[in-house]
Design a protein around this motif. Sequence first.
Motif, PDB file in Angstrom:
ATOM      1  N   THR A   4      52.454  47.114  42.158  1.00 28.31           N
ATOM      2  CA  THR A   4      51.718  48.269  42.659  1.00 28.31           C
ATOM      3  C   THR A   4      52.024  49.488  41.801  1.00 28.31           C
ATOM      4  O   THR A   4      53.007  49.541  41.088  1.00 28.31           O
ATOM      5  N   CYS A  84      44.978  55.476  43.641  1.00 25.59           N
ATOM      6  CA  CYS A  84      46.264  54.752  43.676  1.00 25.59           C
ATOM      7  C   CYS A  84      46.771  54.574  45.099  1.00 25.59           C
ATOM      8  O   CYS A  84      47.340  53.531  45.437  1.00 25.59           O
ATOM      9  N   ASN A  88      47.392  50.893  46.763  1.00 26.63           N
ATOM     10  CA  ASN A  88      48.671  50.491  47.350  1.00 26.63           C
ATOM     11  C   ASN A  88      48.529  50.173  48.832  1.00 26.63           C
ATOM     12  O   ASN A  88      49.153  49.233  49.335  1.00 26.63           O
ATOM     13  N   GLU A  92      49.352  46.569  50.512  1.00 34.93           N
ATOM     14  CA  GLU A  92      50.319  46.433  51.596  1.00 34.93           C
ATOM     15  C   GLU A  92      49.680  45.796  52.831  1.00 34.93           C
ATOM     16  O   GLU A  92      50.267  44.911  53.451  1.00 34.93           O
ATOM     17  N   HIS A  97      48.663  41.159  46.026  1.00 31.20           N
ATOM     18  CA  HIS A  97      48.258  42.062  44.945  1.00 31.20           C
ATOM     19  C   HIS A  97      47.277  41.315  44.060  1.00 31.20           C
ATOM     20  O   HIS A  97      47.648  40.418  43.311  1.00 31.20           O
TER      21      HIS A  97
END
Length: 187
Positions: A4, A84, A88, A92, A97
Amino acid sequence: MAGTVNVGTATVIGMFAGMLYGGSKEASASVSKDAEVMLKLGSTPDKREQYRLMRDAMEKRFLRVARGSIVGGVRLGMFTAAFCTLQNLLSEKRGVHDVYNVVGAGSATAATFGLILPGSLLWRTRNVVLGSVLGAAVCFPLGWLQLKLVEKANEERLAAFPNADGSKEAKSGVGAAIDRLEENLSK
């Protein structure tokens, strides 16, 4: 989660890139205005008036470039921070990912910034749809590239630190000699 993006670092980089872009755009746009000042200088015989015209032109140019730098930095910094953070958050919440986190973040961020643009409700709706599609289209190859770079970095990290727990004992130098000696003694 591994792979991340650090939101703070990305935002600062985006802000400085936006400042550089905004300032250079305004600096190049003010060249035509400098030509107008030069024409006025040629038609003014008084040295004091010429000096005043040059000073005013330089002050205006400085203010235009400074304003362009600040506005560009804020715009790109906000876009980078939103992108960003969403990336992320998706990583989460989904627990994985992958490319789709980048695509979703790009699509949502571009759609949100399309909504902020001025215009009528119909025009803003068009901007949201266009931003969403273009954000996804641009971010899919970027997400794939990011995923491949993270995989390559993880492979290199595992090659450099072969311990299962990921500890930072490199297998070179004295540590490697001790490991070889232990293996020979245990045989």
